[in-house]
Design a protein around this motif. Structure first.
Motif, PDB file in Angstrom:
ATOM      1  N   UNK A 189       0.831  -1.208   0.000  1.00  0.00           N
ATOM      2  CA  UNK A 189       0.000   0.000   0.000  1.00  0.00           C
ATOM      3  C   UNK A 189       0.865   1.258   0.000  1.00  0.00           C
ATOM      4  N   UNK A 190       1.745   1.366   0.981  1.00  0.00           N
ATOM      5  CA  UNK A 190       2.486   2.609   1.161  1.00  0.00           C
ATOM      6  C   UNK A 190       3.458   2.889   0.014  1.00  0.00           C
ATOM      7  N   UNK A 191       3.944   1.854  -0.656  1.00  0.00           N
ATOM      8  CA  UNK A 191       4.816   2.096  -1.807  1.00  0.00           C
ATOM      9  C   UNK A 191       4.066   2.889  -2.875  1.00  0.00           C
ATOM     10  N   UNK A 192       2.820   2.500  -3.136  1.00  0.00           N
ATOM     11  CA  UNK A 192       2.006   3.224  -4.114  1.00  0.00           C
ATOM     12  C   UNK A 192       1.673   4.626  -3.625  1.00  0.00           C
ATOM     13  N   UNK A 193       1.366   4.747  -2.320  1.00  0.00           N
ATOM     14  CA  UNK A 193       1.062   6.062  -1.756  1.00  0.00           C
ATOM     15  C   UNK A 193       2.256   6.991  -1.927  1.00  0.00           C
ATOM     16  N   UNK A 194       3.451   6.511  -1.618  1.00  0.00           N
ATOM     17  CA  UNK A 194       4.658   7.336  -1.759  1.00  0.00           C
ATOM     18  C   UNK A 194       4.850   7.782  -3.205  1.00  0.00           C
ATOM     19  N   UNK A 195       4.631   6.848  -4.133  1.00  0.00           N
ATOM     20  CA  UNK A 195       4.856   7.177  -5.542  1.00  0.00           C
ATOM     21  C   UNK A 195       3.819   8.168  -6.058  1.00  0.00           C
ATOM     22  N   UNK A 241      -5.421  -7.377  -6.961  1.00  0.00           N
ATOM     23  CA  UNK A 241      -5.375  -8.828  -7.126  1.00  0.00           C
ATOM     24  C   UNK A 241      -6.782  -9.398  -7.083  1.00  0.00           C
ATOM     25  N   UNK A 242      -6.945 -10.559  -7.716  1.00  0.00           N
ATOM     26  CA  UNK A 242      -8.221 -11.261  -7.691  1.00  0.00           C
ATOM     27  C   UNK A 242      -8.666 -11.555  -6.267  1.00  0.00           C
ATOM     28  N   UNK A 243      -7.706 -11.772  -5.365  1.00  0.00           N
ATOM     29  CA  UNK A 243      -8.050 -12.168  -3.994  1.00  0.00           C
ATOM     30  C   UNK A 243      -8.763 -11.065  -3.223  1.00  0.00           C
ATOM     31  N   UNK A 244      -8.748  -9.826  -3.734  1.00  0.00           N
ATOM     32  CA  UNK A 244      -9.525  -8.763  -3.103  1.00  0.00           C
ATOM     33  C   UNK A 244     -11.010  -9.121  -3.112  1.00  0.00           C
ATOM     34  N   UNK A 245     -11.434  -9.816  -4.164  1.00  0.00           N
ATOM     35  CA  UNK A 245     -12.842 -10.183  -4.308  1.00  0.00           C
ATOM     36  C   UNK A 245     -13.111 -11.637  -3.959  1.00  0.00           C
ATOM     37  N   UNK A 298      -5.484  -8.204   2.490  1.00  0.00           N
ATOM     38  CA  UNK A 298      -5.819  -6.981   3.230  1.00  0.00           C
ATOM     39  C   UNK A 298      -5.084  -5.783   2.646  1.00  0.00           C
ATOM     40  N   UNK A 299      -3.807  -5.963   2.294  1.00  0.00           N
ATOM     41  CA  UNK A 299      -3.031  -4.864   1.711  1.00  0.00           C
ATOM     42  C   UNK A 299      -3.585  -4.477   0.346  1.00  0.00           C
ATOM     43  N   UNK A 300      -3.907  -5.460  -0.480  1.00  0.00           N
ATOM     44  CA  UNK A 300      -4.459  -5.163  -1.798  1.00  0.00           C
ATOM     45  C   UNK A 300      -5.837  -4.508  -1.683  1.00  0.00           C
ATOM     46  N   UNK A 301      -6.614  -4.907  -0.682  1.00  0.00           N
ATOM     47  CA  UNK A 301      -7.920  -4.278  -0.452  1.00  0.00           C
ATOM     48  C   UNK A 301      -7.744  -2.822  -0.056  1.00  0.00           C
ATOM     49  N   UNK A 302      -6.749  -2.556   0.771  1.00  0.00           N
ATOM     50  CA  UNK A 302      -6.456  -1.168   1.152  1.00  0.00           C
ATOM     51  C   UNK A 302      -6.023  -0.362  -0.065  1.00  0.00           C
TER      52      UNK A 302
END
Length: 264
Positions: free
Chosen positions: A117-123, A144-148, A159-163
């Motif tokens: 999550x935070x890597x994308x936020x920083x970028x 990711x598919x696992x979000x759903x 959980x990270x991908x959902x965030x």
């Protein structure tokens, strides 16, 4: 279809391998200038050569650890100095995070969320001035598919991908007035490095998506309607459309690229 990338500028975070590499190659083939963020200098140099061969008129090798705010900021300062604007930001870095709840300690959770999550936020935070300075701009985050389709063996990863998906949707709403479109792409089971150890141990050709699916379906209960694993370039083409000028009205979307694995 001309996606409108001629003369455009892009940065692919995690662009030296897997879906990130396939995306960078796709953008390069469309005539886009491409910056790639990665940690390994050798991989960056080899990837830059491939992108130039694919047709990119200019490639930036941006060596940075995305867990470091200062290194991410320095990478985008380089982009700003060279290009002054940015049309496309693609975040493809994903955490490991495999394991059941009882297998994961606090450090594991923190590391997974920081990378996922935070890597994308920083970028995004570092890229925003450059995105706002462009005539048009797009952000694409890879979830990711696992979000759903939840998995008790990927609890922190999911959980990270959902965030990240929540961040994506909030960014889409918050940046709409700037004309910056923000979307997420959710790959299903794609034939990348994660599958290779499993397939090698089963003595299966890691380049055969049908054989790979058969092994994973038999041993791990994987379900894909099309009957094979996906290829990185099949995800990359969807990312490229989301990132293009041809996408003029879609924002806040979450697109499955999963071979029919999940219709939720």
């Amino acid at each position: 279809m001309d996606l409108g990338f001629a003369g455009a500028t892009s940065v692919v975070v995690g662009g030296t391998r897997g879906i990130g590499l396939a995306t960078a190659l796709c953008l390069a083939g469309e005539g886009c200038r491409v910056g790639i963020i990665g940690r390994d200098a050798g991989q960056l140099k080899e990837t830059a050569r491939r992108l130039e061969d694919a047709g990119s008129p200019e490639v930036l090798e941006l060596r940075a650890d995305v867990s470091s705010t200062s290194e991410v900021e320095a990478a985008f300062q380089t982009v700003g100095t060279r290009w002054s604007r940015l049309n496309v930001l693609v975040n493809t870095v994903g955490p490991a995070g495999a394991g059941r709840l009882e297998d994961l300690d606090d450090h594991g959770w923190t590391a997974t969320f920081d990378l996922g999550v935070m890597s994308a936020v920083r970028c995004v935070r570092s890229a925003l001035p450059l995105l706002r300075n462009a005539a048009w701009a797009r952000i694409v985050n890879v979830t990711a598919m696992s979000v759903q389709h939840q998995s008790p063996y990927l609890v922190s990863y999911t959980a990270a991908k959902s965030a990240l998906l929540s961040v994506t949707k909030n960014l889409a709403r918050g940046l709409a007035s700037d004309g910056i479109l923000v979307n997420a792409v959710a790959p299903g089971p794609i034939l990348t490095d994660w599958a290779r150890p499993v397939l090698s141990s089963a003595d299966v050709d890691a380049g055969d998506p049908v054989a790979a699916f058969q092994v994973l379906a038999r041993d791990h209960g994987l379900s894909v309607d099309i009957g094979r694993l996906g290829l990185p370039e099949e995800v990359a083409t969807i990312i490229a459309f989301c990132a293009s000028q041809r996408n003029g009205y879609m924002t806040g979307a979450h697109l499955n690229v999963d071979g029919g694995s999940d219709f939720l």
